[in-house]
Every structure is written in C-alpha cells, then in structure tokens.
Design a protein around this motif. Structure first.
Motif, PDB file in Angstrom:
ATOM      1  N   ASP A  13       0.843  -1.139  -0.186  1.00 55.15           N
ATOM      2  CA  ASP A  13      -0.008   0.036   0.045  1.00 55.15           C
ATOM      3  C   ASP A  13       0.767   1.275  -0.138  1.00 55.15           C
ATOM      4  N   THR A  14       0.794   1.699  -1.112  1.00 50.81           N
ATOM      5  CA  THR A  14       1.687   3.043  -1.227  1.00 50.81           C
ATOM      6  C   THR A  14       1.614   4.169  -0.165  1.00 50.81           C
ATOM      7  N   ASN A  15       0.265   4.493   0.251  1.00 49.28           N
ATOM      8  CA  ASN A  15       0.120   5.434   1.275  1.00 49.28           C
ATOM      9  C   ASN A  15       0.477   4.988   2.740  1.00 49.28           C
ATOM     10  N   ILE A  16       0.360   3.875   2.883  1.00 56.18           N
ATOM     11  CA  ILE A  16       0.973   3.329   4.315  1.00 56.18           C
ATOM     12  C   ILE A  16       2.436   3.326   4.406  1.00 56.18           C
ATOM     13  N   VAL A  79      12.697  -8.449  12.644  1.00 59.11           N
ATOM     14  CA  VAL A  79      11.626  -8.518  11.682  1.00 59.11           C
ATOM     15  C   VAL A  79      10.401  -8.121  12.361  1.00 59.11           C
ATOM     16  N   ILE A  80       9.948  -7.003  12.280  1.00 59.15           N
ATOM     17  CA  ILE A  80       8.207  -6.584  12.983  1.00 59.15           C
ATOM     18  C   ILE A  80       7.252  -6.798  11.836  1.00 59.15           C
ATOM     19  N   VAL A  81       6.233  -7.610  12.110  1.00 62.78           N
ATOM     20  CA  VAL A  81       5.247  -8.124  10.910  1.00 62.78           C
ATOM     21  C   VAL A  81       4.124  -7.016  11.032  1.00 62.78           C
ATOM     22  N   LEU A  82       3.788  -6.595  10.088  1.00 64.27           N
ATOM     23  CA  LEU A  82       2.473  -5.767   9.999  1.00 64.27           C
ATOM     24  C   LEU A  82       1.521  -6.637   9.657  1.00 64.27           C
ATOM     25  N   ASP A 100      10.044 -11.009  15.282  1.00 61.36           N
ATOM     26  CA  ASP A 100      10.545 -10.662  16.435  1.00 61.36           C
ATOM     27  C   ASP A 100       9.462  -9.980  17.250  1.00 61.36           C
ATOM     28  N   ASP A 101       8.531  -9.709  16.262  1.00 62.81           N
ATOM     29  CA  ASP A 101       7.425  -8.689  17.047  1.00 62.81           C
ATOM     30  C   ASP A 101       6.426  -8.525  16.001  1.00 62.81           C
ATOM     31  N   TYR A 102       5.184  -7.984  16.247  1.00 63.80           N
ATOM     32  CA  TYR A 102       3.953  -7.914  15.431  1.00 63.80           C
ATOM     33  C   TYR A 102       3.355  -6.451  15.771  1.00 63.80           C
ATOM     34  N   ILE A 103       2.754  -5.830  14.639  1.00 65.91           N
ATOM     35  CA  ILE A 103       2.100  -4.684  14.932  1.00 65.91           C
ATOM     36  C   ILE A 103       0.635  -4.956  14.395  1.00 65.91           C
ATOM     37  N   THR A 104      -0.449  -5.010  14.832  1.00 62.81           N
ATOM     38  CA  THR A 104      -1.877  -5.138  14.181  1.00 62.81           C
ATOM     39  C   THR A 104      -2.369  -3.973  13.681  1.00 62.81           C
ATOM     40  N   LYS A 105      -2.754  -3.984  12.251  1.00 57.69           N
ATOM     41  CA  LYS A 105      -3.124  -2.696  11.376  1.00 57.69           C
ATOM     42  C   LYS A 105      -4.865  -2.609  11.997  1.00 57.69           C
ATOM     43  N   PRO A 106      -5.134  -1.399  12.156  1.00 64.82           N
ATOM     44  CA  PRO A 106      -4.829  -0.404  11.997  1.00 64.82           C
ATOM     45  C   PRO A 106      -3.622   0.273  12.999  1.00 64.82           C
ATOM     46  N   GLU A 111       3.541   3.793  18.462  1.00 63.67           N
ATOM     47  CA  GLU A 111       3.559   2.337  18.655  1.00 63.67           C
ATOM     48  C   GLU A 111       4.843   1.723  17.620  1.00 63.67           C
ATOM     49  N   VAL A 112       4.598   1.915  16.584  1.00 62.92           N
ATOM     50  CA  VAL A 112       5.388   1.594  15.515  1.00 62.92           C
ATOM     51  C   VAL A 112       6.996   1.982  16.100  1.00 62.92           C
TER      52      VAL A 112
END
Length: 228
Positions: A13-16, A79-82, A100-106, A111-112
C-alpha cells in the motif's frame, strides 16, 4: 561517526509505505522502501546494512511469510510484521514462525516507533551518547546509574532502568503497558499487568526518596508517561 540505522519497509500500500517512511525519517532513521515480496528479496540481497525490517504479510509476488522464512535462513535480522490478524493464536503463530514482534493494523505511529526501538535495543543498535536527562533526572546507560540532582538512586533493577530509559527517551509520549513491558522485559506482552505496576510503584518510591517532584504520571486506561 555512528553508522546509520537503515529500516526496510515492505508494504504494497503506497500510502502506508510513504506514511511510515516519513515518520521514520523524522525519527532519525534511513528508510528503504519495497512494495512487493520480490522487491524486498532483491533489496536484502543487494543491501547488506539493513538494521530492521517492517514486513507486511499480504504482498504481491513473493508472500510476506516467504520473505520472513528467507530472512530467518540467513540470520537474525530483526523483523516486525505488519498484520491484520488479531487473534491470539495467529499472533503467537507469527512469533513462532520467526517474527520478532508484530503490529496489528490499523496502527498508531508512536507504537511503531516504540516497537522499533525495542527491537533495535535487543540487537544492540540503540542510539545516543549513553546519557539521558529529564529535569533533574539523569540516566547513565554506560553503568546503569540513575541520579536526581547529582544524587544516585540505589538498587535500581534492570527492568526499572529500562522503564525509565523508555520514558525519558520520549518525555511527552504516553506508552501503553504492553509497550513498556515488551521493552523492559524483552519479551512479548501476554496481558499480565501486575508485574509492571509493581515495578512502576517501586520506581516512584525510589525517586520520591530523593526528590519531592513526581516523575511518572499514570494515564488511566492507557499506560504511563513522564509527568509534565
């Protein structure tokens, strides 16, 4: 001169992707963008100085899961997974697969940035001169000393120092209990808050013994920040 910290952002996603690039550059990082799994693989083959990868899973070409497997075959690059996955089993699955970690969308950009700092710290790439200060509070990372007005605070534990380090590094930011726990204990947060709350209480008592001013503020329903 310290080597720059290069972060590879893999997001179709270009915007993200551009949003992350702007935020990371403002925070002082250098950013490499990839918009597919195939492009990410090429970057990783050619660019040897990547410090961390932000990796979306739903990618054109090679999938994010395959990119993660490829990274893990070659080493321990953070590696942090989105991800849009939000169930506990799915999140645990990402960690067991090598993330190594994850970040839930949105997600929220603070936090990132906090999670990136945690992983860079684990990898030994944290930045700074070794000294952090806020008002009369001074942290010396070279010997893990905490002082207020030149007076050393005794018996500061590793986790207590890490909590203060995170808060003092971002004095205006509110950190969730999840982020603070992950940073200080260097492991994923699984929902238990009592341990963190006890450590915050102990820090307050130790600082209060040396100064009348409050340094840590509770933001109810969210977490903690430095008292303004």
């Amino acid at each position: 001169m310290e080597n720059p910290i290069n972060i590879l952002v893999v997001e179709d996603d270009t915007n993200i992707n551009n949003l992350l690039k702007t935020a990371l550059e403002k925070a002082g990082y250098q950013v490499i963008q990839a918009f597919s799994g195939t492009e990410a693989e090429l970057v990783l083959q050619m660019q040897k100085s990547v410090s961390l990868v932000l990796l979306d899973l739903m990618l054109p070409g090679i999938s994010g899961e395959e990119v993660l497997k490829s990274i893990r075959k070659k080493g321990n690059l953070p590696v942090i997974v989105l991800t849009a996955k939000d169930s506990l089993d799915e999140k645990i699955g990402l960690l067991t697969q090598g993330a190594d970690d994850y970040i839930t969308k949105p997600f929220e950009l603070p936090e990132v940035l906090a999670r990136i700092q945690v992983q860079l710290r684990h990898a030994g790439r944290e930045t700074g001169s070794g000294r952090l200060a806020y008002k009369d509070l001074v942290l010396d990372k070279t010997n893990y000393q905490v002082k207020i007005g030149g007076r050393e605070i005794p018996r500061i534990t590793k986790q207590e120092f890490a909590i203060l380090e995170l808060l003092v590094s971002h004095p205006r930011q509110v950190f969730s209990k999840e982020d603070i726990f992950s940073y200080a204990w260097e492991e994923p947060y699984m929902g238990e808050t009592k341990t963190l709350d006890v450590h915050i209480s102990n820090i307050r008592k130790k600082l209060k013994a040396a100064a009348s001013e409050e340094y840590i503020e509770t933001v109810w329903g969210i977490g903690y920040r430095l008292h303004g």
